[in-house]
Design a protein around this motif. Structure first.
Motif, mmCIF file in Angstrom:
data_model
loop_
_atom_site.group_PDB
_atom_site.id
_atom_site.type_symbol
_atom_site.label_atom_id
_atom_site.label_comp_id
_atom_site.label_asym_id
_atom_site.label_seq_id
_atom_site.Cartn_x
_atom_site.Cartn_y
_atom_site.Cartn_z
ATOM 1 N N PRO A 116 0.827 -1.205 0.000
ATOM 2 C CA PRO A 116 0.000 0.000 0.000
ATOM 3 C C PRO A 116 0.861 1.255 0.000
ATOM 4 C CG PRO A 116 -0.769 -1.566 1.648
ATOM 5 C CD PRO A 116 0.561 -2.064 1.170
ATOM 6 N N TRP A 117 0.464 2.213 -0.793
ATOM 7 C CA TRP A 117 1.114 3.525 -0.784
ATOM 8 C C TRP A 117 0.985 4.112 0.623
ATOM 9 C CZ3 TRP A 117 -1.313 8.699 -1.810
ATOM 10 C CH2 TRP A 117 -0.371 9.672 -2.190
ATOM 11 N N PRO A 118 2.014 4.735 1.151
ATOM 12 C CA PRO A 118 2.000 5.106 2.573
ATOM 13 C C PRO A 118 1.024 6.219 2.937
ATOM 14 C CG PRO A 118 4.020 5.866 1.509
ATOM 15 C CD PRO A 118 3.335 4.976 0.535
ATOM 16 N N HIS A 119 0.402 6.886 1.942
ATOM 17 C CA HIS A 119 -0.433 8.040 2.265
ATOM 18 C C HIS A 119 -1.915 7.800 1.961
ATOM 19 C CE1 HIS A 119 3.343 10.092 2.799
ATOM 20 N NE2 HIS A 119 3.679 9.845 1.554
ATOM 21 N N ASN A 120 -2.336 6.540 1.945
ATOM 22 C CA ASN A 120 -3.744 6.253 1.680
ATOM 23 C C ASN A 120 -4.637 6.874 2.750
ATOM 24 O OD1 ASN A 120 -4.079 4.588 -0.739
ATOM 25 N ND2 ASN A 120 -2.736 3.133 0.309
ATOM 26 N N GLY A 121 -5.811 7.305 2.302
ATOM 27 C CA GLY A 121 -6.781 7.881 3.224
ATOM 28 C C GLY A 121 -8.114 8.042 2.535
ATOM 29 N N THR A 122 -9.041 8.700 3.199
ATOM 30 C CA THR A 122 -10.375 8.895 2.640
ATOM 31 C C THR A 122 -10.345 9.753 1.385
ATOM 32 O OG1 THR A 122 -11.358 8.699 4.830
ATOM 33 C CG2 THR A 122 -12.699 9.738 3.128
ATOM 34 N N ASN A 123 -9.521 10.797 1.405
ATOM 35 C CA ASN A 123 -9.453 11.742 0.293
ATOM 36 C C ASN A 123 -8.119 11.597 -0.434
ATOM 37 O OD1 ASN A 123 -11.867 12.699 1.252
ATOM 38 N ND2 ASN A 123 -10.997 14.529 2.201
ATOM 39 N N LEU A 124 -8.203 11.592 -1.755
ATOM 40 C CA LEU A 124 -6.988 11.481 -2.570
ATOM 41 C C LEU A 124 -7.108 12.434 -3.753
ATOM 42 C CD1 LEU A 124 -4.333 9.978 -3.431
ATOM 43 C CD2 LEU A 124 -5.817 8.393 -4.696
ATOM 44 N N ARG A 125 -6.025 13.116 -4.059
ATOM 45 C CA ARG A 125 -5.957 13.927 -5.282
ATOM 46 C C ARG A 125 -4.780 13.434 -6.117
ATOM 47 N NH1 ARG A 125 -6.446 20.280 -4.913
ATOM 48 N NH2 ARG A 125 -8.652 19.693 -5.112
ATOM 49 N N ILE A 126 -5.049 13.154 -7.388
ATOM 50 C CA ILE A 126 -3.995 12.796 -8.336
ATOM 51 C C ILE A 126 -3.762 14.008 -9.221
ATOM 52 C CG2 ILE A 126 -3.243 11.160 -10.095
ATOM 53 C CD1 ILE A 126 -5.395 9.232 -9.076
ATOM 54 N N THR A 127 -2.528 14.455 -9.296
ATOM 55 C CA THR A 127 -2.237 15.688 -10.033
ATOM 56 C C THR A 127 -1.466 15.407 -11.320
ATOM 57 O OG1 THR A 127 -0.164 16.038 -8.827
ATOM 58 C CG2 THR A 127 -2.158 17.027 -7.903
ATOM 59 N N SER A 128 -1.653 16.284 -12.293
ATOM 60 C CA SER A 128 -0.831 16.351 -13.493
ATOM 61 C C SER A 128 -0.741 15.007 -14.226
ATOM 62 C CB SER A 128 0.580 16.844 -13.118
ATOM 63 O OG SER A 128 1.339 17.078 -14.280
ATOM 64 N N VAL A 129 -1.851 14.655 -14.870
ATOM 65 C CA VAL A 129 -1.895 13.401 -15.629
ATOM 66 C C VAL A 129 -2.443 13.673 -17.028
ATOM 67 C CG1 VAL A 129 -2.194 11.921 -13.613
ATOM 68 C CG2 VAL A 129 -4.219 12.832 -14.792
ATOM 69 N N ARG A 130 -2.263 12.682 -17.901
ATOM 70 C CA ARG A 130 -2.943 12.666 -19.194
ATOM 71 C C ARG A 130 -4.050 11.619 -19.079
ATOM 72 N NH1 ARG A 130 1.449 11.138 -23.256
ATOM 73 N NH2 ARG A 130 2.323 10.088 -21.435
ATOM 74 N N LEU A 131 -5.271 12.081 -19.137
ATOM 75 C CA LEU A 131 -6.418 11.231 -18.839
ATOM 76 C C LEU A 131 -6.945 10.586 -20.112
ATOM 77 C CD1 LEU A 131 -9.204 12.059 -16.329
ATOM 78 C CD2 LEU A 131 -9.836 11.250 -18.593
#
Length: 478
Positions: free
Chosen positions: A39-54
């Motif tokens: 697991p990524w160490p910063h998992n939580g209820t809220n997540l923001r993924i920045t700067s991607v090509r969707l």
């Protein structure tokens, strides 16, 4: 679900097989994670993924996006370049201009069925780790799997490791002594044989005489009803009629469940489509689809699962070409890797089998040639195709085989953007969720971050930076 009396018999037999290890060790083995993901160490209820090509499955475009917000496992907002972005309270995952895709779906898997060894390399009952299989799928970016049969080790499987979403199958409805019964009779050791057949299969003489059993099955557990219409495994085995298929479809649809049909021939495919089947779980391999067959399939709007490797694995193992991919080598079971190193010409020539006789093995190259040509014809005719592997059969590896399936299909001339849709939005729609397989507000946050550009070459899917399941971020363990 195994009935209590049968469960006791299963426990006793497993204890006998396990010897000094005992039932608890067997259960531990089945539920033992592979340790592939952390697991990524910063998992939580809220997540923001920045700067991607969707990735957009409708246009196949890669759209620059400044941020994707996730809350409680669902996408809540997407912010394009120049949008005003509100403050965020939670973890931030830097996308670094990677491609953000919906998680992939393998539309045909058999959990707990085998570790991928060819039949001549099997040495009795194998207690595979279902937890490791689930984890291997997720490691490969596959966030949903569709069962082609019930989990073979469901009674002991506790699903303790990271896992994709599983769309469970009912027991398989088949003809008396039809596929897969002969295979179970040959490969499942006594005294488990009858128990396994009872738990995996509903064998019927006809839909009319078994209407009550069918009604109970379609109203019981399972996302979809699995029906077998294939007289080619073993060759010239019993199969149901078109009227039987239509009757099962009527019962299942009344219960709100789709019907997924195992087929072998062009005639099987057309019969199932006429009877109202929702999905064909294989591309025909016994013979070639005619223009009339293709027209009927297109008019029916039935979807066809690719399963391009179901016979190709044998020729590949004989010639050791193409070589195993890096991902296959990483995820394949020790049993499959050991078998792969063997001389299959010698091993298969010495193999004696009721189901896979020497005459039957001689048919496999023709089966594979027919299947390959039919894949191309279906694609050229514009008939809906869905990516799926039949993982659980010999030669295939959970997770890695779907990535290779897409690579193989691209080598046959199928375009990368179409292949991505076949593994994301198309299965999502079939599974009853128009948001599934898409990145938009309201969708489940089942996502993959990819280093390369899979819209031009699907091989980029083998290089994942992160996989996200229901908003939980995982990294590949180094």
């Amino acid at each position: 679900m195994i009935k209590p009396a049968r469960y006791i018999v299963v426990i006793l037999f497993v204890l006998a097989v396990a010897g000094t290890f005992g039932l608890f060790q067997v259960r531990a083995n089945i539920n033992e994670p592979a340790g592939l993901l952390t697991p990524w160490p910063h998992n939580g209820t809220n997540l923001r993924i920045t700067s991607v090509r969707l990735y957009d499955p409708d246009s196949s475009d890669l759209k620059p996006v400044d941020a994707v917000d996730i809350r409680h496992g669902r996408i809540t907002a997407i912010y394009g370049t120049g949008d005003s972005i509100p403050d965020h309270y939670g973890a931030t995952l830097e996308g670094r201009q990677r491609v953000l895709l919906p998680g992939l779906t393998d539309f045909h898997v058999h959990l707990g069925a085998s570790d991928g060894r060819p039949p001549w390399a099997m040495d009795g009952l194998a207690m595979v780790s279902v937890a490791s299989q689930r984890e291997a799928f997720l490691y490969s970016g596959i966030t949903a799997v569709v069962e082609g049969s019930p989990n073979a080790l469901a009674a002991l499987d506790q699903a303790l490791a990271p896992s994709p979403r599983v769309y469970p199958s009912t027991r398989m409805i088949t003809a008396l002594d039809g596929h897969p019964i002969p295979m179970y009779q040959e490969f499942v050791p006594w005294p488990m044989t009858g128990l396994v057949i009872d738990e995996q299969v509903l064998a019927i003489a006809s839909a009319d005489t078994s209407a009550g059993a069918i009604e109970a099955l379609v109203n019981g557990p399972g996302h979809h009803v699995k029906l077998v219409l294939d007289g080619a495994i073993p060759w010239d085995s019993p199969r149901l009629t078109e009227a039987d298929v239509a009757a099962v479809v009527k019962h299942a649809h009344a219960a709100g469940k789709p019907v997924y049909v195992h087929i072998g021939s062009a005639q099987d495919a057309v019969m199932a489509a006429r009877a109202g089947a929702d999905v064909l779980m294989h591309t025909p391999y016994v013979d070639l689809l005619s223009d009339n067959d293709l027209a009927e399939l297109k008019a029916s709007e039935v979807a066809v699962v690719t399963t391009a490797q179901i016979w190709e694995w044998f020729q590949r193992g004989l010639n050791k070409q193409p070589a195993l991919t890096d991902l296959e080598r990483q995820l394949a079971s020790p049993g499959l890797l050991a078998a792969w190193a063997d001389d299959w010409h010698r091993a298969s020539a010495d193999y004696q089998s009721t189901t896979f006789s020497q005459d039957y093995l001689a048919r496999l190259s023709g089966f594979n040639a027919n299947l390959t040509e039919n894949l191309k014809r279906l694609y050229q005719a514009g008939i809906p195709q869905i990516a799926g592997t039949d993982t659980g059969i010999p030669g295939l590896t959970p997770g890695a085989s779907l990535i290779r399936e897409l690579q193989l299909l691209q080598s046959y001339g199928l375009a990368a953007p179409d292949l991505l849709r076949m593994a994301t939005s198309a299965p999502g729609t079939l599974l009853g969720d128009s948001n599934s397989g898409r990145i938009q507000p309201g969708s489940a946050a089942d996502l993959v971050l990819v280093e390369g550009d899979p819209t031009s070459d699907v091989s980029a899917l083998a290089e994942l930076a992160y996989v996200i399941q229901a908003g939980v971020v995982y990294q590949r363990r180094q």
